[in-house]
Design an enzyme around this catalytic site. Structure first.
Site, PDB file in Angstrom:
ATOM      1  N   TYR A 109       0.855  -1.185   0.000  1.00  0.00           N
ATOM      2  CA  TYR A 109       0.000   0.000   0.000  1.00  0.00           C
ATOM      3  C   TYR A 109       0.891   1.234   0.000  1.00  0.00           C
ATOM      4  O   TYR A 109       1.851   1.315   0.765  1.00  0.00           O
ATOM      5  CB  TYR A 109      -0.909   0.030   1.252  1.00  0.00           C
ATOM      6  CG  TYR A 109      -1.686   1.320   1.327  1.00  0.00           C
ATOM      7  CD1 TYR A 109      -2.941   1.431   0.731  1.00  0.00           C
ATOM      8  CD2 TYR A 109      -1.135   2.454   1.921  1.00  0.00           C
ATOM      9  CE1 TYR A 109      -3.634   2.624   0.739  1.00  0.00           C
ATOM     10  CE2 TYR A 109      -1.821   3.664   1.929  1.00  0.00           C
ATOM     11  CZ  TYR A 109      -3.074   3.738   1.340  1.00  0.00           C
ATOM     12  OH  TYR A 109      -3.744   4.929   1.339  1.00  0.00           O
ATOM     13  N   GLU A 197      -2.864   7.799  -4.309  1.00  0.00           N
ATOM     14  CA  GLU A 197      -2.902   6.494  -3.651  1.00  0.00           C
ATOM     15  C   GLU A 197      -2.640   5.403  -4.682  1.00  0.00           C
ATOM     16  O   GLU A 197      -3.307   5.347  -5.710  1.00  0.00           O
ATOM     17  CB  GLU A 197      -4.270   6.269  -2.990  1.00  0.00           C
ATOM     18  CG  GLU A 197      -4.300   5.014  -2.128  1.00  0.00           C
ATOM     19  CD  GLU A 197      -5.681   4.750  -1.530  1.00  0.00           C
ATOM     20  OE1 GLU A 197      -6.643   4.600  -2.304  1.00  0.00           O
ATOM     21  OE2 GLU A 197      -5.771   4.695  -0.286  1.00  0.00           O
TER      22      GLU A 197
END
Ligand code: GDP
Ligand code: MN
Length: 398
Positions: A109, A197
């Site tokens: 992530y 992101e």
């Protein structure tokens, strides 16, 4: 402002971030053609909607043949994809992105956000890629690596190496990871993003670091500096009421009740909605006409609010500083003369040229309900709405 995954990937690629080979399609035929053009024997078809959580909702499909791509995309196009981020109404699928599938060895992530507490750009990363950051911080808070960027010098390579080591990236890939982190950071900074992101960022079994998913959000107030970003806006992904207002230079927020609110300034909008609720009503929306609104602008605002089918009463609440009450009054009168409405309209004006404004309303001969204070205005609106729903059973209370 949000953009699509494929657009974010193109931007990141230009900043040196690795992405899988992919192509955009507007129809099932185009999707299969794109896959054939690309070559290979496994592809991932991804619905392009402004929301995450597509994988779990059926918006990301692995395909092994032309016919499979055709089938999968036929089922996607024109449908609404409902994910946990879209709300129950979902978002329309009008574009799909076809990617060459990559062999994933690990998922990471990676997020870049503005951290208000430190007033810095913050990098948030975790070994637990693929999971949502909310779940990671709830279930594996220890796996989260954070770093803040000193604005005077920008993101430093040593910081990137530290992050790479903390994520357990093997030494041979650290330099690729550094390039990826710097690329994301530069895209964030140069384009006035508020969020980047990459979830997941993957390490492939043939040692490539690739952004498998990408999401970017931009600061709307800085869009004037980036016309190439403004162009990426996709109205099909927005609340049509809100984009119509934005096209007219007004800011509109759609809600679920039935009292339409025309106000000036976000603070007054909040106070107006609170007061309506206090008086027992539910706002359907609020429309901020901003400062220095001309009669034309007010009339436009009025029509926009009336175009919302849920609106069963209207409250105009203006506290005029830069605005002028006479212009607002003129706009309201003009809108109502052009297109009479069958719902009660309450107007409360205060501030600059209030006397002139009141006079215009009084002399208009229109059945407007006037009020002096905000509380009075809210109570009269709710009262008039109740009386009206009583008279007209077609209008049902929510
Ligand atoms: P999201 O659900 O909207 O966040 O969509 P993602 O783009 O993150 O895709 C969801 C999941 O699909 C990813 O976490 C991956 O596990 C998987 N996925 C996406 N692209 C590929 C690919 O090229 N190969 C493989 N094997 N899996 C993929
Ligand atoms: Mn994702």
């Amino acid at each position: 402002m949000d953009i699509h995954e494929y657009q974010a990937k193109e931007i990141l690629r230009d900043f040196g971030v690795g992405i899988p080979q992919g192509a955009l399609a507007y129809s099932p035929e185009q999707a299969t053609y794109r896959a054939r053009e690309m070559g290979g024997d496994r592809w991932v078809v991804k619905a392009q909607v402004h929301a995450g959580g597509r994988g779990k909702a059926g918006g990301v499909k692995l395909c092994g043949s032309d016919t499979e791509i055709q089938e999968v995309t036929e089922a996607m196009f024109g449908q609404k994809l409902v994910t946990h981020q879209t709300g129950p109404e979902g978002k329309g699928i009008y574009r799909v992105y076809v990617e060459a599938a990559v062999p994933i060895a690990r998922e990471i992530y990676l997020g870049f956000v503005l951290d208000r507490a430190s007033q810095r750009v913050m990098i948030v990363a975790s070994r637990e890629g693929g999971m949502e950051i909310e779940d990671i911080s709830a279930q594996r808070p220890d796996s989260i690596v954070r770093a803040t960027v000193e604005p005077a010098v920008g993101l430093q390579e040593f910081q990137c190496r530290e992050i790479a080591f903390a994520l357990g990236i093997k030494p041979a890939l650290v330099q690729q990871m550094v390039r990826t982190l710097l690329g994301c950071y530069r895209a964030f900074r140069d384009l006035d993003a508020t969020m980047v992101e990459v979830n997941p960022l993957v390490v492939t079994s043939d040692d490539r670091i690739l952004a498998l998913d990408a999401k970017m959000t931009f600061d709307t107030n800085a869009l004037f500096r980036h016309p190439q970003i403004s162009e990426l806006r996709d109205k099909s992904q927005e609340d049509p009421r809100e984009s119509r207002a934005a096209d007219r230079g007004l800011s509109y927020v759609g809600l679920d009740g039935n009292i339409g609110c025309i106000v000036n300034g976000a603070g007054l909008a909040m106070a107006t909605m609170d007061t309506i609720k206090l008086a027992g009503g539910e706002p359907a929306n609020f429309l901020d006409i901003g400062g220095g609104a001309t009669p034309e602008r007010v009339a436009k605002a009025f029509r926009l609010v009336m175009s919302d089918k849920n609106v069963q009463a209207i409250l105009v609440n203006i506290f005029a500083g830069i605005n002028r009450c006479d212009w607002v009054a003129e706009g309201v009168v003009r809108a109502l003369r052009d297109e009479p409405v069958d719902v009660p309209v309450v107007v409360r004006l205060a501030g600059t040229n209030v006397k002139e404004g009141q006079q215009i309303l009084a002399q208009s001969g229109l059945p407007l309900i006037r009020a002096t204070t905000l509380m009075e205005a809210a109570e009269r609106t709710v009262m008039a709405w109740r009386a009206d729903t009583h008279r007209n059973p077609k209008l049902k209370a929510v």
